[in-house]
Design a protein around this motif. Structure first.
Motif, mmCIF file in Angstrom:
data_model
loop_
_atom_site.group_PDB
_atom_site.id
_atom_site.type_symbol
_atom_site.label_atom_id
_atom_site.label_comp_id
_atom_site.label_asym_id
_atom_site.label_seq_id
_atom_site.Cartn_x
_atom_site.Cartn_y
_atom_site.Cartn_z
ATOM 1 N N SER A 140 0.828 -1.194 0.000
ATOM 2 C CA SER A 140 0.000 0.000 0.000
ATOM 3 C C SER A 140 0.864 1.246 0.000
ATOM 4 C CB SER A 140 -0.919 0.009 1.224
ATOM 5 O OG SER A 140 -1.810 -1.069 1.152
ATOM 6 N N LYS A 154 -7.021 -1.605 -7.266
ATOM 7 C CA LYS A 154 -6.071 -1.668 -6.151
ATOM 8 C C LYS A 154 -5.158 -2.887 -6.320
ATOM 9 C CE LYS A 154 -5.865 -1.475 -1.146
ATOM 10 N NZ LYS A 154 -6.597 -1.468 0.110
ATOM 11 N N ALA A 210 -7.475 4.185 -0.876
ATOM 12 C CA ALA A 210 -8.488 3.446 -0.119
ATOM 13 C C ALA A 210 -9.812 3.385 -0.879
ATOM 14 C CB ALA A 210 -8.684 4.090 1.250
ATOM 15 N N ALA A 211 -10.088 4.390 -1.698
ATOM 16 C CA ALA A 211 -11.358 4.454 -2.418
ATOM 17 C C ALA A 211 -11.334 3.703 -3.751
ATOM 18 C CB ALA A 211 -11.720 5.918 -2.666
ATOM 19 N N GLU A 259 -3.609 8.769 0.044
ATOM 20 C CA GLU A 259 -4.045 7.622 0.851
ATOM 21 C C GLU A 259 -5.545 7.431 0.727
ATOM 22 O OE1 GLU A 259 -2.782 7.108 4.957
ATOM 23 O OE2 GLU A 259 -0.946 8.223 4.479
ATOM 24 N N ALA A 260 -6.282 8.529 0.779
ATOM 25 C CA ALA A 260 -7.739 8.455 0.649
ATOM 26 C C ALA A 260 -8.128 7.937 -0.735
ATOM 27 C CB ALA A 260 -8.363 9.822 0.904
#
Length: 186
Positions: free
Chosen positions: A4, A44, A37-38, A33-34
């Motif tokens: 990540s 991803k 995560a989305a 980061e947001a």
């Protein structure tokens, strides 16, 4: 977690390459980061598989490395317009080529090296350069011609190579294996 973080770093590099950046590095990191995560799970996964496959190979988990590389190979065509597409092309071919060489299939390893060189590049590859681990493995097996062809292919996208390809070409032509430095890691 490591993958990540690497994906976030890649997103930062892509944003910087496109001229997008937040007011401060901290704000930019939070925003990226947001965004990570989305992401949809498939996208991803697309960002994480290349590093995961290379890491599995490095740890000697060859079955896992092959599985991850093949999964990335299946996902890659769905992301042709993505900034990470060139990285994925490179990573799939490096891992599968190193596995082929390990299995004694020199011809298949050479095919994979040239396929990696046909990557369209990426923000990372265009600046830091391609991964030379398979090229190094092939040189250790006496294969100079294909590695020299790989260097030629890399010139298409690696604009900030600062004479490294010329230097490595001279060394390979002289029968040496270059010190590839960080280009064994990317």
């Amino acid at each position: 977690m490591k993958n990540s973080i690497q994906a976030i770093v890649a997103l930062v590099l892509a944003a910087a390459a496109s001229g997008l950046h937040a007011a401060t590095p901290e704000e930019e990191a939070k925003q990226l980061e947001a965004e990570l995560a989305a992401l949809p799970p498939q996208e991803k996964r697309f960002y994480e598989l290349g590093d995961a496959a290379k890491e599995a190979f490095k740890k000697g988990k060859f079955i896992e490395a092959r599985k991850l590389a093949l999964e990335l190979e299946q996902l890659t065509p769905h992301f042709k317009g993505n900034w990470n597409y060139g990285n994925a092309v490179q990573d799939v071919n490096l891992v599968l080529g190193r596995l082929a060489l390990r299995a004694g299939d020199l011809d298949k390893a050479k095919e994979h090296l040239l396929a990696a060189g046909r990557s369209p590049g990426s923000p990372q590859m265009n600046s830091f350069g391609p991964n030379m681990s398979l090229a190094q493995d092939l040189l250790k097996n006496g294969e100079k011609v294909t590695v020299l062809e790989y260097f030629k292919l890399c010139r298409v996208f690696w604009k900030l190579e600062e004479g490294r390809l010329d230097q490595w070409t001279k060394e390979v032509e002289a029968g040496k294996i270059p010190e590839f430095g960080g280009n064994l890691v990317y």
